[in-house]
Design a protein around this motif. Structure first.
Motif, PDB file in Angstrom:
ATOM      1  N   LEU A 160       0.823  -1.138  -0.063  1.00 37.82           N
ATOM      2  CA  LEU A 160      -0.020  -0.058   0.159  1.00 37.82           C
ATOM      3  C   LEU A 160       0.936   1.395   0.086  1.00 37.82           C
ATOM      4  O   LEU A 160       0.423   2.229  -0.595  1.00 37.82           O
ATOM      5  N   SER A 208       1.052   4.148  -2.841  1.00 39.85           N
ATOM      6  CA  SER A 208       1.165   5.632  -2.524  1.00 39.85           C
ATOM      7  C   SER A 208       2.317   6.413  -2.834  1.00 39.85           C
ATOM      8  O   SER A 208       2.124   7.526  -3.458  1.00 39.85           O
ATOM      9  N   LEU A 239      -2.379   8.243   1.297  1.00 38.94           N
ATOM     10  CA  LEU A 239      -2.680   6.866   1.917  1.00 38.94           C
ATOM     11  C   LEU A 239      -3.695   7.524   3.260  1.00 38.94           C
ATOM     12  O   LEU A 239      -3.387   8.345   3.997  1.00 38.94           O
ATOM     13  N   GLY A 248      -4.992   4.496  -1.233  1.00 34.08           N
ATOM     14  CA  GLY A 248      -5.140   3.336  -0.414  1.00 34.08           C
ATOM     15  C   GLY A 248      -5.972   3.727   0.798  1.00 34.08           C
ATOM     16  O   GLY A 248      -5.618   5.061   1.341  1.00 34.08           O
ATOM     17  N   SER A 276     -11.054  -6.484   0.938  1.00 41.25           N
ATOM     18  CA  SER A 276      -9.729  -5.895   1.461  1.00 41.25           C
ATOM     19  C   SER A 276      -8.812  -6.997   1.907  1.00 41.25           C
ATOM     20  O   SER A 276      -8.985  -8.136   1.984  1.00 41.25           O
TER      21      SER A 276
END
Lengths: 253, 684, 204
Positions: A49, A53, A60, A158, A201
């Motif tokens: 993640l 970013s 984020l 994210g 997720s």
């Protein structure tokens, strides 16, 4: 006094002491041997993640949950703080810094302290902005609504959910899914973990929720506590097996 | 390298080099005559042809139409000097045959003929193969040398002449730098590692700082008196270029002077240590193509210039620090980059000055004397391994690195390490879920629910059995006597109020009917207005007191721990121990856990019961099993008293059925997609 | 670097509270005092956070930041509630009725949305997560419990069947307890890190 404690409390105390002992031993062991890198799903997920970013120059969004002192006092509500700090250190100078939302007054203040501390530590206090760590609704529904409202922003890369949350957080996960936003949920409550699994997720369950930061930051304290955690898990498993055998043998009532 | 390849002929069979006058290949024995047959040219008498052949070949070689394009020879220095000396013939002075050749070359795309194209193809193939293999080996070799150089410098930093033997005379700046080694054991490891890379165990004498200083001295002298034959390598980077003639001639001169420059040029230690450099491969250099040789020799010149006269240099080590002061933070960062990504040396090989800066040993050796002038960020960029103090008592306080700074440095190192690395389990690009599908699902749900509600009220059948915890709760409530005090704790949000009120209202009504004294407490501000509806549903008087408890749990814990507080403070609940039952109405199992784990242990006599949502109920099950909860109600069936008017059991069932259908549809669609995929794979 | 004084105060406070928990008659008053301090600090922290939130949104409005209209709604709602509450008091039935009239339908609608989202998620969960032990066991247990939730089987009133249903209903607790133990272990270690200043105060 100790004698007034119930069997459950005595067991809890024994486990606590064992945990402390394991932690100290692991700290000593780590001091002698440098920590080795162990790839873990929790770390990989969070790192991915962060990479997204950084590579896309986007923000984020971190949801820290809405329960530290709101209703019951629960330390697991602060589990997202360490993760936030670890992520912040890696993304301080991104185009869009990390944005966190807390649904609890104390949590919001602690989160802001973490953000400010991270910038100050990097000698970039002038880049600190109070809006990087905001209070959102103080009930779980208001918190979720507030977070979900922020997700559609095109500059988001994210969503990371870390802390105590209710299953209603599924709304935020769904919002992220609708906007093609990768999401990671590290929710410390059982029902929240179930929601995280049901939503789209990367879902961390059980103690993994608390491991992400340790794996990411690779600090000695965190790594030692992870090892101690494993030792404690083994101890509990052995204890449960013994208990079951004793119970079946009629030794335990 | 000393051979001039331009004067050799290549065998059309094996591609190896032969002398120009050779008629047979000395390697494979095949005829070389075909080389002298020029397509389109009439055969001349043998004698005449023999006389003119070298000239023809020379002409062909010099003909621009038959030359390999200039881009393929990137280094201008590689153009032979003799070629530049040869004047090209003007068009009117060309021999007839050459004019024809050129004419045809312009007319036809493949007019260069089989001979030239074959030769060129061979050359190209050789240069490609050579450049791929040789360049790779060359780079690896250069990297090894630079790595060695870097490691050397770390060793030499502590072995400056006259210093290592006499620690008492160590200059202050060096003491302070050495003090930056907090973990002597790690440093030792590093040293061992460094030494193991050498064939010999001899101490290295010259530091990179010294070499750097030498370069600067050379440069300064060069500026002052133009008598120096070659400027310092650093001058290239600083924009001072060699004269074109010198650039063209130097390498060739040097190659002529040194028959085996490969061994001699690519190191930065004095000549008397050459014999120890056994690991430098000889064959690497013999495989170099012409252009590469030139490049290498140029680099070698630069390298050699860097090491010239190192003895003179070590006299002023402190000057190094001053120079580094200019960009300390950057430099440290660059060093870290280099440490974590060794292959960078490939690029730096083309920039001697820059690479020299990169390779100035361990970070501590680049630290300036006056540490206060270093920006803290630069300090933080120190790698963890290098800033462990060797002797903590000798560490000056202003040079101590904080643990946080070490952490940041290691973080930076790990970030650099991860740069460009594809981590496992990287999430694929996500596709947004289809809006149409979502809308269809929503419409289906709404339709089902609305229709089921419109059909008419549908209460739960009275015979629907309750859960065991709900029966236990019901039994406890039935056991309440008149004037028994019951604490009702409202701890839920508006969203779940419908479900919880439907469960709680009948219980409150029963308690009220039995004459129990109810004290209603809310730990949430929203509980104040939610209680109004609940009281109305339960048929309790409107003026029933609902107290808000600020601080919620913490307040209750302190009250449970120290009962004296509750009697003196402004707490609405004076004494928890006076209650016979505490009924927790909460939509969060965590809150109920908080009560049971943090408050209940202090009040042994208190009974706890709970009303919660069906979603949270499973978490409470162990507490019921262990007796911490005397009962709990959750879900529709548990609140069944058969007369709820606000609740449609039919709609509830329709909702569950739709959910079931969706789940099955999801499984079926996945199975179908898998089957289709498998079928496709099979057909492929 | 962590400042030593706050660190020492923090560690000592934690240890004192822990000790007081085990020596209740002696440490009860200390514990209660510390908890009261904490209530005050938590209350002040909430006030600070609210003030910061309002200021942030005021800044958004002043700068005309994207979405500032929402900030405007937030500030106006906040001020209206504050003024109304201050004038009429938080116990005032009219005030409570107004607040409830706004919050209740909004939250209920959101919960309805959760049901919708869950249905949509049920449709695509297998497509997204594929077949694994976790997803298959999830799917099977979800189907079983949905069928049980319909209440048809319970209404049959077969004692043997009821026994089976009771057994099946207890099964999720096996997994739940495992997860709870894991959470507890993780929490314990986190508590030690916080208690001994290894976690960092945040402002380090």
């Amino acid at each position: 006094m100790l004698s007034t404690l119930t069997l459950n409390d005595q067991l809890a105390l024994a486990l606590g002491l064992a945990g402390l002992l394991f932690l100290l031993i692991n700290l000593l062991l780590l001091k002698r041997n440098p920590p080795k890198h162990i790839p873990e799903p929790a770390k990989e997920a969070v790192e991915n993640l962060l990479h997204v970013s950084s590579e896309q120059g986007k923000r984020l969004v971190v949801g820290l949950g809405q329960n530290l002192t709101n209703a019951s006092f629960d330390l697991s509500g602060a589990s997202g703080l360490s993760l936030q700090r670890a992520l912040l250190k890696r993304s301080l100078f991104n185009d869009h810094p990390l944005q966190s939302f807390s649904g609890d007054g104390v949590l919001a203040c602690l989160s802001r302290m973490a953000v400010h501390g991270a910038y100050r530590g990097a000698l970039a206090s002038e880049l600190f902005d109070g809006s990087l760590s905001q209070l959102s609704g103080t009930s779980h529904m208001a918190y979720t609504a507030s977070l979900a409202n922020y997700i559609p922003d095109t500059s988001n890369a994210g969503l990371l959910l870390a802390g105590q949350m209710s299953p209603v957080i599924l709304l935020a996960l769904d919002q992220a899914d609708r906007h093609s936003l990768p999401a990671i949920s590290a929710i410390a409550s059982l029902s929240g973990q179930a929601a995280g699994f049901f939503g789209s997720s990367v879902n961390l369950m059980g103690e993994d929720v608390f491991n992400a930061e340790g794996k990411l930051a690779q600090r000695k304290a965190s790594l030692a506590s992870l090892s101690a955690q494993d030792w404690l898990r083994i101890t509990i498993s052995i204890g449960l097996l013994l208990g079951a055998i004793l119970k079946m043998g009629g030794v335990l009532p | 390298m000393t051979e001039d390849h331009s004067e050799l002929n290549l065998c059309p069979n094996c591609g190896k080099e032969n002398l120009p006058m050779a008629t047979r290949c000395v390697y494979c024995g095949s005829e070389m005559e075909s080389l002298f047959t020029i397509s389109g040219q009439a055969q001349m008498p043998d004698e005449e042809a023999e006389d003119s052949l070298p000239d023809i070949i020379e002409e062909i070689r010099n003909d621009p139409a038959l030359q390999i394009p200039a881009e393929e020879h990137p280094s201008p220095e590689s153009q032979p000097a003799d070629q530049a000396d040869e004047p090209t013939l003007p068009g009117d002075q060309l021999p007839d045959w050459l004019a024809k050749v050129r004419e045809r070359a312009q007319e036809e795309e493949d007019a260069i003929g089989g001979l030239a194209s074959g030769t060129m193809a061979m050359d190209a193939a050789r240069s490609e193969e050579g450049s791929a293999g040789v360049e790779g080996e060359f780079n690896a070799w250069i990297n090894r040398i630079r790595e060695k150089n870097q490691q050397e410098s770390s060793v030499r930093a502590r072995q400056l002449p006259g210093e290592s033997e006499e620690p008492d005379q160590v200059p202050e700046w060096l003491q302070r730098i050495r003090a930056l080694q907090p973990h002597p054991e790690e440093e030792t490891t590093h040293e061992l590692k460094t030494r193991s890379n050498y064939a010999d165990e001899l101490p290295r004498e010259w530091t990179d700082e010294a070499l750097d200083e030498l370069r600067r001295q050379d440069l300064a002298e060069d500026h002052a008196q133009e008598t120096q034959p070659l400027p310092a390598a650093g001058a290239f980077a600083e924009g001072e270029k060699l004269p074109a003639e010198a650039q063209a001639k130097e390498p060739s001169e040097r190659t002529q002077e040194e028959p085996e420059p490969g061994e001699d040029e690519f190191h930065n230690i004095p000549d008397d240590e050459d014999e120890y450099l056994e690991e430098v491969p000889k064959k690497d250099l013999t495989q170099f193509t012409e252009g590469e040789e030139e490049t290498i020799s140029e680099e070698a010149v630069a390298e050699e210039l860097e090491i010239e006269g190192p003895e003179a240099l070590a006299e002023e080590p402190e000057l190094q620090g001053k120079e580094i002061l200019a960009e300390p933070g950057q430099e440290i960062q660059q060093q870290k980059t280099l440490q974590s990504e060794e292959p960078v040396a490939e690029e730096s090989a083309l920039e001697p000055e820059k690479s020299e800066k990169f390779e100035q040993g361990e970070p501590e050796s680049t630290l300036p004397q006056d540490e206060s002038e270093l920006p803290s960020e630069g300090k933080e960029a120190q790698p963890e391994e290098s800033d462990q103090p060797r002797d903590s008592t000798a560490v000056p306080p202003d040079l101590l690195l904080l643990r946080d700074q070490q952490d940041r440095a290691s973080l930076l190192a790990s970030l650099i390490e991860q740069e460009g690395r594809v981590t496992a389990g990287k999430q694929p690009a996500r596709k947004p879920s289809g809006r149409a599908g979502r809308l269809a699902v929503a419409l289906l749900l709404l339709f089902g629910l609305i229709v089921s509600i419109l059909i008419g009220p549908a209460a739960i059948p009275p015979e629907t059995p309750k859960s065991i915890p709900a029966i236990a709760l019901s039994d406890q409530i039935q056991a309440m006597a008149e004037n028994d005090q019951v604490l009702i704790v409202l701890d839920y949000q508006a969203a779940t109020s419908r479900e919880l009120e439907a469960l709680t209202a009948p219980l409150l009504e029963q308690l009220h009917t039995r004459g129990a004294e109810l004290a209603i407490l809310t730990t949430q501000p929203s509980g104040l207005f939610l209680a109004q509806t609940l009281l109305a549903q339960a048929g309790l008087p409107e003026d029933t007191q609902v107290d808000y408890l600020p601080g919620s749990y913490l307040s209750l814990i302190s009250q449970a721990v120290n009962p004296a507080i509750s009697t003196t403070g402004s707490n609405p609940v004076k004494d928890l121990r006076s209650f016979k039952l505490v009924l927790l109405v909460s939509d969060s199992s965590d809150n109920i856990r908080g009560w049971l784990e943090q408050i209940a242990p202090w009040i042994g006599t208190l009974n706890f019961a709970a009303v919660t949502t069906q979603m949270e109920a499973p978490v409470l099950s162990p507490y019921f099993d262990s007796g911490q909860l005397i009962g709990y109600a959750a879900g529709i069936a548990d609140g069944n008293i058969g007369v709820q008017s606000t609740f449609s059991y039919r709609a509830y069932r329709v909702g569950l059925l739709l959910m079931l259908v969706m789940l099955l549809l999801g499984m079926i669609s996945k199975a179908e997609a898998d089957a289709i995929r498998r079928e496709e794979e099979r057909s492929e | 670097m962590k400042r030593p004084l706050p660190l020492i105060v923090g560690v000592l406070s934690g240890l004192v509270v822990l000790a007081a928990m085990f020596f209740v008659p002696q440490g009860g008053s200390i514990l209660a005092t510390v908890l009261n301090w904490m209530i005050i600090v938590a209350g002040v922290a909430l006030l600070v956070a609210i003030a910061s939130l309002v200021l942030t949104h005021l800044r958004f409005i002043a700068n005309g930041k994207k979405g500032f209209l929402l900030s405007l709604v937030l500030v106006i709602s906040f001020l209206a509630t504050l003024v109304f509450g201050l004038l009429r008091g938080v116990d005032d039935p009219v005030f409570l009725k107004w607040v409830g009239a706004v919050i209740r339908p909004i939250e209920t609608a959101l919960l309805g949305l959760v049901a919708l989202v869950m249905m949509s998620a049920a449709l695509k969960i297998f497509r997204e997560r594929g077949w694994s032990a976790l997803t298959v066991s999830f799917g099977v247990s979800a189907i079983i419990f949905l069928i049980l939730g319909l209440g048809f089987l319970q209404n049959l009133n077969f004692p043997a069947l009821n026994g089976v249903i009771t057994f099946v209903e207890g099964l999720p607790m096996i997994g739940a307890r495992g997860l709870l133990i894991g959470i507890g272990i993780g929490l314990l270690m986190m508590a030690f890190r916080v208690l001994f200043g290894m976690e960092g105060s945040g402002n380090d």
